[in-house]
Motif scaffolding. Structure first.
Motif, short mmCIF file in Angstrom:
data_model
loop_
_atom_site.label_atom_id
_atom_site.label_comp_id
_atom_site.label_asym_id
_atom_site.label_seq_id
_atom_site.Cartn_x
_atom_site.Cartn_y
_atom_site.Cartn_z
N VAL A 631 0.86 -1.19 0.00
CA VAL A 631 0.00 0.00 0.00
C VAL A 631 0.89 1.24 0.00
O VAL A 631 1.64 1.46 0.95
CB VAL A 631 -0.95 0.02 1.22
N VAL A 632 0.79 2.03 -1.10
CA VAL A 632 1.65 3.20 -1.26
C VAL A 632 0.77 4.40 -1.57
O VAL A 632 -0.24 4.29 -2.29
CB VAL A 632 2.67 2.98 -2.40
N THR A 633 1.14 5.56 -1.07
CA THR A 633 0.37 6.80 -1.30
C THR A 633 0.94 7.51 -2.53
O THR A 633 2.13 7.82 -2.59
CB THR A 633 0.46 7.72 -0.09
N LEU A 645 -3.96 9.47 -3.69
CA LEU A 645 -4.64 8.22 -3.97
C LEU A 645 -3.73 7.08 -3.55
O LEU A 645 -2.51 7.23 -3.50
CB LEU A 645 -5.04 8.13 -5.43
N PHE A 646 -4.35 5.98 -3.22
CA PHE A 646 -3.60 4.83 -2.69
C PHE A 646 -3.54 3.75 -3.75
O PHE A 646 -4.54 3.42 -4.38
CB PHE A 646 -4.26 4.29 -1.42
N ILE A 647 -2.36 3.20 -3.92
CA ILE A 647 -2.16 2.05 -4.80
C ILE A 647 -1.99 0.82 -3.91
O ILE A 647 -1.11 0.79 -3.04
CB ILE A 647 -0.92 2.22 -5.69
N GLU A 648 -2.84 -0.17 -4.10
CA GLU A 648 -2.81 -1.38 -3.27
C GLU A 648 -2.45 -2.58 -4.14
O GLU A 648 -3.03 -2.75 -5.23
CB GLU A 648 -4.17 -1.63 -2.63
N THR A 649 -1.54 -3.40 -3.66
CA THR A 649 -1.15 -4.62 -4.37
C THR A 649 -1.25 -5.79 -3.41
O THR A 649 -0.74 -5.73 -2.27
CB THR A 649 0.28 -4.53 -4.91
N SER A 650 -1.89 -6.85 -3.86
CA SER A 650 -1.97 -8.08 -3.06
C SER A 650 -1.53 -9.25 -3.93
O SER A 650 -1.70 -9.24 -5.16
CB SER A 650 -3.39 -8.31 -2.54
N LEU A 651 -0.96 -10.30 -3.27
CA LEU A 651 -0.48 -11.50 -3.96
C LEU A 651 -1.35 -12.68 -3.57
O LEU A 651 -1.73 -12.85 -2.40
CB LEU A 651 0.97 -11.79 -3.61
N SER A 652 -1.67 -13.48 -4.54
CA SER A 652 -2.44 -14.70 -4.27
C SER A 652 -1.78 -15.85 -5.00
O SER A 652 -1.26 -15.70 -6.12
CB SER A 652 -3.88 -14.55 -4.74
N LYS A 653 -1.78 -16.99 -4.35
CA LYS A 653 -1.06 -18.15 -4.88
C LYS A 653 -1.71 -18.62 -6.17
O LYS A 653 -2.93 -18.73 -6.27
CB LYS A 653 -1.08 -19.28 -3.84
N ILE A 717 5.83 5.49 -10.55
CA ILE A 717 6.73 5.12 -9.44
C ILE A 717 5.92 4.63 -8.25
O ILE A 717 6.41 3.83 -7.45
CB ILE A 717 7.64 6.31 -9.06
N THR A 718 4.66 5.11 -8.11
CA THR A 718 3.83 4.63 -7.01
C THR A 718 3.49 3.15 -7.22
O THR A 718 3.53 2.35 -6.26
CB THR A 718 2.54 5.46 -6.93
N MET A 719 3.19 2.76 -8.44
CA MET A 719 2.84 1.37 -8.74
C MET A 719 4.04 0.44 -8.54
O MET A 719 3.91 -0.65 -7.95
CB MET A 719 2.33 1.26 -10.17
#
Length: 825
Positions: A631-633, A645-653, A717-719
């Protein structure tokens, strides 16, 4: 002169025709006889011009020649007789025997009418007998001659042919008389009477509208029946000619069209108007000429206007072109040609006016003061073309009024929002119905001077279609090198706009064509920080709304903390338009309390806001911490200002390393996400990420507020920071935000909207900001008060971003070791 009998009254009828004599009421054929013993061997002769009298008819004759007057005055008794003979040539003044016709009529003087000047006498004669003039025996003092009586050959009493002939003469005579109008009833009855037969022929001969020579031929005919035949032939001929003449006149009259009739009526009206005091049309033309003499225009314009005025003079007032020409001249003469208002060169006054009306906007104020300073020193300067761009509600349009007041100039404004017709700028040609000048010339008419402050509002919202491109038409208006000869299609005369100070406003300059942008000096009005909004509310908005709602200035006090809460909790904008609306809502609630005399607290506290404005609408954009990996601003620019704005990244198997993007992203933003993942794949060793991790974990990148469209490269750069944090499970530095574009090689590129983004970061409580090194120049142009409390990191490579943004610490609940081992397999 003999004494007249009082009972001899002869009636004359005016029938607008040739009838000038009548048949006496009691005259019959016996009355035409005379006593030859009363005459003697000689008789006075009266020479007539173009007049022939027949026996049995009465005729008034004007006598003016000296010899003729002497002949009349020589008659000493009542009902005296005199010879009436017509001249062959009416121009002969002193006729002799050869100048007179041979046959004449002995006339009896019925009445003599003398005028007071005693030079003209009218004598009424009654024809008696025909005679032949044998010789002239006396020339002076009047004519006298010998004569012999001529008797006419009578028709037989029972001659039916003669009776029919007389009836035909009656009908033809009445028909001819009716061509000139309805004849008197008594005359009609007398003509139809069968008592006077020969007299009827003589009466008609006397009054026929024919030449004297032809009448003399009738008088020369001895046989009354032959004379009647000849008379009928002449009557028929004259009747036919008159009918032909009337038919020709009627056809000619019918061929006159309505315009010609109106012309004659207009000429009559003009004459009447002249009698009543003058012609309004001529008065307007004279006024135009007088106004044209007073105008300060060039010689070429003066000649063109003079030609147009002459053209108006030649036009008929009822012509459709007249009103068009009149309106055109009115427009040209109403325009301010080289008529200027005097600029106020008091720089302190100008600064005071600008500071009074607008808080902040230092760049614009500085530019106006500079322009005034140069104008004061040089005395003549082409006005600049300024374009104020920024989000709505920051005061771009209202700034024009303040500039006009500071300069002491007239103020005009035209909105270009939705404009799509080129004729709105350049005007219509006068050949079109309803033609009118374009908006530029119309507003110059309204301004009344050649150097107003001219605000071109919403210039970025000009459209174009099949009717042309108005933005291209503006190129001439907004070019200081060309607008001195601006050509409006309606005027068809060059007009000087070089002294006009144009101020254009726009929300988004990206939609303005590049040639138009090159002609303007761009000044960014990006928005206000919280402190500025508070001051604007206290100085301008609250006093204005109190006045608008009929409240006294001390009716309500709003402390600064309350204003800040209204700004944070009830508005989300770069300008102050929504703030103004919220304050108006407060004043309406207050006005109700004042009107109903209800009790209220004169100081509006924060806890009172739900009563006046309802529950809080917005929660402040605040930094959400760094307890979660990925989670990066980021910082974004919108049309209403900057936002975080917030960039959110999640990992799933999962096998294959699928990338999922959500959050209503545009194509450019999606490409930035793919670019970031590819860069991470190719530089995984730098961050200590195993190669197989990308194949065994699906990546889901999401940008919250999914209903709002988002696009642009500035989140690059946020991503990549969000992806790196997710794959390494490292924390992101607290209170950090970033913006910048990335390349596949790992370079960081500059982005726009830096000022708005910095304001958004301050509102959210951000302490540190990562920017491209090339954006450092944008920071230098921002006021220090906006930068207070912020730390900037200027980078040129993605590795620098990751080194600053990612901490060594892991998040509290990282992906467990087992999962990591599986990722290494």
């Amino acid at each position: 002169m003999f004494e007249e009998e009082k009972n001899d009254i002869l009636r004359f009828e005016d029938n607008s025709g040739p009838v000038i004599s009548i048949i006496s009421d009691d005259l019959d054929e016996q009355d035409c006889n005379i006593n030859e013993g009363d005459l003697g061997t000689e008789i006075p002769i009266l020479a007539l011009r173009n007049t022939i009298i027949f026996p049995g008819t009465s005729l008034p004759i004007a006598v003016a020649r000296t010899k003729s007057l002497r002949a009349i005055r020589s008659l000493k008794k009542k009902k005296a007789l005199i010879g009436l003979v017509c001249q062959r040539n009416p121009e002969t003044e002193d006729p002799d025997l050869h100048d007179l016709y041979d046959i004449g009529v002995i006339g009896e003087v019925i009445r003599v009418i003398e005028l007071s000047d005693d030079e003209n006498v009218t004598v009424i004669f009654q024809g008696k007998k025909r005679f032949r003039l044998n010789s002239i025996t006396q020339q002076s003092p009047y004519l006298k001659g010998t004569y012999s009586i001529i008797d006419s050959t009578k028709a037989e009493a029972d001659d039916k042919e003669y009776e029919i002939l007389l009836d035909s003469i009656r009908d033809a005579t009445l028909h001819m008389m009716r061509m000139f109008g309805e004849p008197p009833r008594e005359l009609v009855q007398k003509l139809k009477s069968r008592n006077s037969t020969a007299i009827l022929v003589n009466y008609c001969c006397t009054n026929l509208p024919i030449a004297a020579a032809e009448k003399q031929e009738l008088l020369n005919i001895d046989n009354e029946k032959d004379r009647a035949y000849r008379l009928l032939m002449i009557l028929n001929r004259e009747t036919q000619m008159m009918e032909m003449k009337m038919n020709i006149q009627m056809r000619t009259r019918e061929e006159l069209n309505q315009q010609q009739k109106e012309y004659f009526l207009q000429q009559q009206l003009r004459t009447i108007q002249d009698e009543l005091g003058g012609n309004p049309q001529q008065a307007d033309i004279d006024e135009f000429k007088e106004r044209a003499l007073r105008k300060k225009w060039s010689k070429e314009v003066a000649e063109a206007v003079e030609r147009e005025i002459k053209k108006l003079e030649r036009l008929h007032p009822q012509s459709p072109d007249y009103s068009t020409q009149f309106s055109y001249l009115q427009t040209v003469l109403d325009l301010p040609w080289n008529e200027f208002t005097k600029d106020n060169f008091n720089l302190k006054h100008a600064q005071k006016v600008l500071d009074r009306d607008h808080f902040g906007l230092e760049k614009v104020k500085e530019r106006i003061i500079e322009h005034l300073a140069v104008l004061k020193l040089k005395g003549d300067l082409k006005s600049p073309i300024i374009c104020l761009y920024g989000p709505p509600g920051v005061g771009k349009t209202s700034l024009g009024k303040s500039v006009a007041e500071a300069l002491g100039r007239k103020y005009v404004r035209v909105s270009f929002g939705g404009l799509h017709d080129e004729s709105e700028i350049r005007g219509h040609r006068r050949t079109y119905i309803g033609a009118m000048p374009g908006r530029i010339i119309q507003n110059m008419l309204k301004a009344g001077s050649s150097n107003p402050v001219f605000v071109l509002d919403e210039i970025d919202k000009i459209g174009n279609d099949f009717r042309g491109d108005p933005a291209s038409a503006l190129l001439e208006v907004l070019d200081p090198e060309q607008n001195s000869t601006f050509h409006d299609n309606y005027l068809n005369i060059d007009y000087d706009l070089s002294k006009v100070m144009f101020i254009a406003t726009a929300n988004n300059i990206s939609s303005i064509s590049q040639p138009l942008l090159d002609r303007m000096e761009l000044i960014d009005i990006s928005g206000y920080i919280l402190e500025e909004k508070v001051e604007i509310a206290r100085r301008h908005l609250i006093p204005k709304q109190l006045e608008n709602h009929g409240l006294s200035p001390d009716a309500l006090e709003i402390p600064k903390k309350t204003i800040e809460k209204i700004i944070d909790g009830y508005t989300r904008e770069s300008g102050v338009r929504s703030l103004d609306k919220e304050l108006a809502k407060v004043m309406r609630k207050l006005a109700l309390k004042v009107a109903t005399k209800a009790n209220y607290n004169k100081s509006l506290e924060i806890q009172d806001l739900p009563e006046f404005l309802g529950e809080q609408k917005f929660s402040r954009d605040e930094y959400q911490g760094n307890e979660y990996a990925g989670v990066v601003t980021g910082l974004a620019w919108t049309s209403v200002g900057g936002e975080i704005l917030f960039i959110e990244t999640s990992l799933s198997k999962g096998k294959g390393g699928k990338l999922t993007l959500t959050g209503n992203l545009g194509d450019v933003m999606k490409e930035s996400a793919m670019l970031a993942l590819e860069y991470l794949r190719s530089h995984n060793q730098y961050l200590g990420i195993e190669d197989k991790a990308f194949e065994n974990w699906h990546v889901h990148l999401h940008v919250p507020e999914g209903a709002i469209p988002k696009d642009g490269p500035s989140a690059g750069i946020t991503m990549i920071t969000s992806l790196a944090s997710a794959f390494t499970q490292r924390k992101v530095r607290a209170n950090l935000a970033m913006t910048g574009e990335i390349t596949l090689r790992g370079k960081v590129l500059p982005v726009g909207g830096i000022r708005e983004k910095i304001l958004a970061a301050k509102r959210a409580g951000i302490k540190e900001i990562i920017l491209c090194k090339e954006n450092q120049k944008d920071i230098k142009e921002i006021k220090d008060s906006y930068l207070k409390g912020l730390k900037f990191h200027f980078v040129s490579d993605i590795k620098e971003v990751l080194d600053i943004a990612l901490l060594k610490d892991k998040v509290k609940n990282p992906i467990d070791l087992k999962v990591k081992e599986e990722a290494k397999m």
